[in-house]
Structures are given as structure tokens and as C-alpha cells.
Design an enzyme around this catalytic site. Structure first.
Site, short mmCIF file in Angstrom:
data_model
loop_
_atom_site.label_atom_id
_atom_site.label_comp_id
_atom_site.label_asym_id
_atom_site.label_seq_id
_atom_site.Cartn_x
_atom_site.Cartn_y
_atom_site.Cartn_z
N GLU A 35 0.84 -1.21 0.00
CA GLU A 35 0.00 0.00 0.00
C GLU A 35 0.87 1.25 0.00
O GLU A 35 0.57 2.23 -0.70
CB GLU A 35 -0.93 0.02 1.22
CG GLU A 35 -1.93 -1.13 1.28
CD GLU A 35 -3.06 -1.00 0.26
OE1 GLU A 35 -3.06 -0.05 -0.53
OE2 GLU A 35 -3.95 -1.89 0.27
N ARG A 50 0.80 3.70 -3.31
CA ARG A 50 0.15 5.00 -3.10
C ARG A 50 1.16 6.13 -2.88
O ARG A 50 1.06 7.19 -3.50
CB ARG A 50 -0.80 4.93 -1.89
CG ARG A 50 -1.90 3.91 -2.06
CD ARG A 50 -2.92 4.01 -0.94
NE ARG A 50 -3.69 2.78 -0.83
CZ ARG A 50 -4.95 2.72 -0.42
NH1 ARG A 50 -5.58 3.81 -0.05
NH2 ARG A 50 -5.58 1.56 -0.32
N ASP A 60 -5.35 -10.03 -7.91
CA ASP A 60 -5.56 -9.12 -9.05
C ASP A 60 -4.31 -8.55 -9.73
O ASP A 60 -4.00 -8.86 -10.89
CB ASP A 60 -6.50 -7.96 -8.64
CG ASP A 60 -6.12 -7.28 -7.32
OD1 ASP A 60 -5.08 -7.63 -6.75
OD2 ASP A 60 -6.87 -6.40 -6.86
N GLU A 84 -11.91 0.57 -10.18
CA GLU A 84 -11.49 -0.41 -11.20
C GLU A 84 -12.29 -0.38 -12.50
O GLU A 84 -11.73 -0.40 -13.60
CB GLU A 84 -11.47 -1.83 -10.62
CG GLU A 84 -10.30 -2.10 -9.68
CD GLU A 84 -10.45 -1.46 -8.32
OE1 GLU A 84 -11.59 -1.04 -7.98
OE2 GLU A 84 -9.45 -1.35 -7.59
C1 DMJ Z 1 -6.18 0.63 -4.92
O1 DMJ Z 1 -5.41 0.90 -3.82
C2 DMJ Z 1 -5.37 -0.05 -6.00
O2 DMJ Z 1 -6.02 0.07 -7.22
C3 DMJ Z 1 -5.12 -1.48 -5.70
O3 DMJ Z 1 -4.38 -2.13 -6.70
C4 DMJ Z 1 -6.42 -2.20 -5.49
N1 DMJ Z 1 -7.28 -1.54 -4.57
C5 DMJ Z 1 -7.41 -0.11 -4.52
C6 DMJ Z 1 -8.62 0.48 -5.18
O4 DMJ Z 1 -9.74 -0.25 -5.19
#
Ligand code: DMJ
Length: 567
Positions: free
Chosen positions: A199, A203, A331, A469
């Protein structure tokens, strides 16, 4: 029918026909011909060949061939196919350029001269979100817009850093300048705080690096280096596969509080950022550590390219009985296979090959169809027996965009049909709800239920967290095809956000997308709403799509654009 009765009926019909006025007979004949032509067209278009052959698997109970649903959003025509071929050729040429060692780094894009009306609405949403954050949560991770307070998780000013490049791209100078001032004077990483490596990387490190690339201001790179030097401690495990958490002060890594293993998507979704940090600083250490993880995972056993969602950092081995999913914890493993290959000038073949194999695995093991509308979705394989489960996370809806990006870069053309069909399904999970907002998880009917419902939502899964997404994929689909239907769908989703998530002091996630009477506001504005959702909406409605071309930029998993390198 007996012949005499048949002849009698024929005579009655013929004499009635002759009694009709001439004009009426002409009109009826014309209507008949039109109906015949329409019928022939429908039959012909439904007779298109299926996209891929299928392989049946022991625990796989249903049909999984990727035949088009009854109505595709926009069936490809010959012209589109020719244009795609041309693009593939152009890309192949670019590929040769990259292999020659020519660098593809481009200067930061100029800001657009004029915004479209829809972009203005998105900018107004960004300003509204920013104002609430500035007033009630300045320098904290998240705004709680209803209780007018804040929430801290990583203690890194998450919303502010995640929003930096969105503010810059939207040309919100005043807001960008005050954010830069905070970064320069208040953002410090010497915190006795365990943070999640993934994270923080996507981010914060990603946000700082992309803002550096866009602005060329040294302060963002300085902060990125300080953070990277601390995060790199995460890789100190027995295997080189990182632990989930790192203490930014002590630089010690640890497994997550809730379990023994790291998440697969987390350890494989830090490579774009660490590689970029190495490339801009000339210090190879970050890239070496992150690349090692990808190479290690490349060698591990897989189910036709599909991976379990947990891996042990000490042993470097899978928790083999864990779920296979394209949603949470799986994912972005698939996303970064492709994006790393693009970032490195398409020179690392194993990434491309693992990506292509995984898409085959998705088709064979995870693809399924709904009743009654034949919508395509990707389910999950659970536990050691790998039983198919008919659920799909909203998180999985990044996939149409990634598939389209792959086809743009020369991946098999039928991936585009999968992208189009999944894009349609993802959109339906939003627009069939009364709020126009998608739930966190949708379950799909694979057997007839006697209703017209293709899917349903369980009470615990009915929340919408302001996630990006589906909108991210809409942007890729529009960016790469120019089909305005994708803009229309995005606009309807944005209206849902405006109607049910906008509150006096910002935007809130909601607890129930199935009710317009009581959507149950949850009092939290996630940082990715500013970092991703609003950014992708802004890009989706941009007239000039060349500024953030996917030929020049690769967007990290948190929508932070990074440059593409020659190797
Ligand atoms: C985000 O922090 C990123 O896109 C991550 O890869 C998946 N989840 C969240 C948004 O839904």
C-alpha cells in the site's frame, strides 16, 4: 393437417387477401420483406464463431466457452480490425526501436488547453473532495466527511500524496501548491510505524515518483528516495520475497498481524515503483530486490499461469491450498506482469509469456457465463479442491483495461473480445443497481433461476468504497478504441457517485448500493477516490487523449503514471 382442410384454409386466406385495398396489400408485402431481412441479419450475427476452444477441468461444473453474449456493446467490424493490425505493426516497429536502446522517456505532457464540460464536473468533484479533506483532515490519511474528522492508517498523509498528480493533471494550481508545501515541510518517514509495504509503495512511493516525473521538482524525488530506502527493508526475508509490513523507523520487516503469509498481489505489485526509483537515481538496489521477486515467482509452479493468493516470505513457497482469484490478493499480479513488460521496453520475455499463459488459464478455469443473459464473468477456485465459486469482486474489473492494453501491445487479438465482454458485465454490476454503483462483490447465476436476474448481491457485500477499477477499464477501452459508449457508461457511474456518495464535506463510501432510500453512508473517503477514481474519470472525458498515451506512460496500480523505459 389433412390436405382438404389445408386447401380450404388456403382459399379463405387468398379470398380475404383479395378483399384488402391495393395500398394495404402493398404495405403488408413491404413489411413482410423488411421482417425477413431483419431476421436474416440477426441469425447471421449470432452465428459468429466462438472465441476460444475450451478445456474441461475436473472440478469445473459449467460451460466456459467465450462465445459472445447476445448483444455485444460494439461488435468489431473490418475497419476496426484493420486499424488494430496497423497499430500492432506500429508497436512492433517501436519494439525494434526499444531493443536498439532508444529511450522512450518523454517530457512531461503539456496541460490541456480547454476542458470538456464533463471534465469540468469531475474537476468540481475533485475540488469538493479536496476542500473537505483540507478543512477536516489536512495531513492525515483519510477524511471522515460526515463526522468531520479524520482517520489514520499509515500516518503518511495518504490522501494528500495520492492526490498530488491528479491535482497537477487537472491543473489545480492552488491546491497543488499547498499540497507540495505540505510534502516539503511536513511529510517525514522517520516514524515508529508498521506500514503495509504494498500500500505504501503503490500510493506514496508511486505518487511521489509520478509527481516528480510530471513536474521535475526535486523535492518529490528526495522524499521518494527517503521512503524507498526504508521500504527496501521489507525484502529482508529468508527467500527475498518480501514480508507484508515494514517499520519505517527501525527498518524491520514482519509478517502481517493477521496471518503467516504475504499476499501474492502485494509482493508482485511493487516492481514498477522500485524499478523507477532505481532508474531515476542510478541506484540499482531497489530494482534488483523487486525484480528478484518476479523472477522467483516466474519459476514457481502455477495452474496454467494462475497463482494462489498467499506466499510465505521465509520459504518463498506458495500456500498451495489458498484461493485462485483475479480479485482481492490476486488481481494486480496479472496486471504487473504486463505492465512490467511494457515498462522495460518489452525486453523481458518471461513477463509477457507468464501474462499470456495466465490469460489462457483465466479462459480455461475461471471464465463462466450467466443465466439468462450469457454475460461473461471470471469466478474463483477455492481451497485445496479448487472448487469453482461463482463470485467476482469489483476489484477484478481492472482486467478489461489490462487486456485491452495488452492487445494494443500485440497480445492475441481475441483478448480484446474478452475485454469487451467483461467490460460489459462489469458495467452491468454498476448500472443494474438503483444507485448506479457497484457492490464490492457480485454473485452470478450460472443456472436458470426463473428470473431475469443474472446476478445477486449478499448483504455483507453491498458496499461501494469509491473504488476505481471499472472506471479505470472504461478509460483504457475508450483511450484505445475511441468508442464513446465507454464515456457514456462512465458518466452514468459518475452520476451515481454524485447522487449517493457526495455529502456536504466531501464524498463517502456507502454501505448499500441496492437502496436509493437508505444507501447507508459509511463516513469514509478513501485516498484512491482522489488518486484513481477521479483521475480516470477526468482522463475518460478528455478530448485530446494523446497527453497520457499508453505508448508513453505506464500507470501503476494506484493510477500514478510512470515513464516507459527502453529496457
Ligand atoms: C487501490 O489501492 C489499488 O487500485 C489497488 O491495486 C487495489 N485496490 C485499490 C482500489 O480499489
Amino acid at each position: 393437417m389433412a390436405p382438404t382442410v389445408g386447401i380450404y384454409i388456403d382459399q379463405v386466406i387468398f379470398s380475404r387477401w383479395n378483399q384488402l385495398p391495393r395500398l394495404q396489400r402493398v404495405v403488408l408485402v413491404m413489411l413482410g420483406v423488411a421482417a425477413l431481412v431483419a431476421l436474416t441479419y440477426v441469425v447471421a450475427s449470432r452465428g459468429e464463431p466462438s472465441v476460444t476452444p475450451t478445456v474441461s477441468q475436473p472440478n469445473y461444473q459449467h460451460e466456459n466457452n467465450l462465445t459472445p453474449p447476445p448483444m455485444l456493446p460494439h461488435p468489431p467490424d473490418d475497419q476496426q480490425e484493420k486499424e488494430k493490425d496497423l497499430k500492432n505493426e506500429e508497436n512492433a516497429k517501436k519494439d525494434e526501436g526499444a531493443r536498439d536502446g532508444r529511450d522512450q522517456i518523454v517530457p512531461p505532457p503539456g496541460l490541456p488547453q480547454r476542458r470538456s464540460a464533463k471534465q469540468e464536473s469531475v474537476v468540481a468533484a475533485m475540488k469538493h473532495a479536496w476542500k473537505g479533506y483540507k478543512t477536516y483532515a489536512w495531513g492525515h490519511d483519510h477524511l471522515k466527511p460526515i463526522s468531520r474528522t479524520r482517520n489514520d492508517w499509515l500516518r503518511l498523509g495518504l490522501t494528500l500524496v495520492d492526490a498530488l498528480d491528479t491535482l497537477w493533471i487537472m491543473d489545480l494550481k492552488e491546491e497543488f501548491n499547498e499540497a507540495r508545501e505540505w510534502v516539503a515541510t511536513q511529510l517525514h518517514f522517520n516514524l515508529n510505524q508498521d506500514v503495509n509495504l504494498f500500500e505504501t509503495t503503490i500510493r506514496v512511493l508511486g505518487g511521489l515518483l509520478s509527481t516528480y516525473h510530471l513536474t521535475k521538482e526535486q523535492i518529490f524525488l528526495d522524499k521518494a528516495v527517503d521512503l524507498g530506502d526504508r521500504l527496501v527493508a521489507g525484502f529482508s526475508s529468508g527467500s527475498g520475497v518480501p514480508f507484508a509490513d515494514v517499520n519505517l523507523y527501525s527498518r524491520r520487516a514482519s509478517k502481517p498481524k493477521w496471518g503467516p503469509d504475504s499476499s501474492t498481489s502485494e509482493v508482485t505489485t511493487i516492481q514498477l515503483e522500485f524499478r523507477d526509483l532505481s532508474r531515476v537515481t542510478g541506484n540499482p538496489v531497489y530494482e534488483e530486490k523487486a525484480t528478484f521477486v518476479s523472477e522467483h515467482i516466474h519459476k514457481l509452479p502455477k495452474t496454467e499461469g494462475l497463482v494462489p493468493i498467499f506466499i510465505n516470505a521465509q520459504t518463498g513457497q506458495w500456500r498451495s491450498h489458498s484461493t485462485i482469484t483475479l480479485g482481492a490478493r490476486g488481481d494486480s499480479y496479472y496486471e504487473y506482469l504486463l505492465k512490467q513488460w511494457i515498462q522495460t521496453g518489452r525486453t523481458k520475455d518471461y513477463l509477457r509469456d507468464d501474462y499470456n499463459e495466465s490469460v489462457s488459464g483465466m479462459e480455461h478455469y475461471l471464465a463462466a457465463r450467466t443465466e439468462p443473459s450469457n454475460l461473461l464473468f471470471f469466478g474463483e477456485l477455492h481451497g485445496s479442491s479448487k472448487n469453482f465459486v461463482n463470485k467476482m469482486d469489483e476489484l477484478t474489473c481492472y482486467l478489461p483495461g489490462t487486456l485491452a492494453l495488452g492487445v494494443h501491445y500485440g497480445m492475441p487479438k481475441h483478448h480484446m473480445e474478452i475485454a469487451e465482454q467483461l467490460m460489459y458485465t462489469c458495467t452491468q454490476t454498476w448500472l443494474r443497481q438503483p444507485t448506479n454503483l457497484a457492490p464490492e462483490i457480485t454473485y452470478f447465476n450460472t443456472q436458470p433461476t426463473g428470473t431475469s436476474d443474472d446476478f445477486y448481491v449478499k448483504n455483507n457485500d453491498a458496499h461501494y468504497l469509491l473504488r476505481p477499477e471499472t472506471i479505470e477499464s472504461l478509460w483504457y477501452m475508450y483511450h484505445l478504441t475511441g468508442n464513446r459508449t465507454y464515456q457514456d457508461w462512465g458518466w452514468q457511474m459518475f452520476q451515481g457517485i454524485e447522487t449517493y456518495c457526495k455529502v456536504e464535506n466531501g464524498y463517502t463510501s456507502i454501505g448499500n448500493v441496492r437502496s436509493i432510500v437508505d444507501p447507508k453512508p459509511k463516513d469514509k473517503m478513501e485516498s484512491f477516490f482522489l488518486g484513481e477514481t477521479l483521475k480516470y474519470l477526468y482522463l475518460l472525458f478528455m478530448d485530446d487523449q494523446s497527453a497520457f498515451s499508453v505508448d508513453k506512460w505506464v500507470f501503476n496500480s494506484e493510477a500514478h503514471p510512470l515513464p516507459i523505459y527502453a529496457h
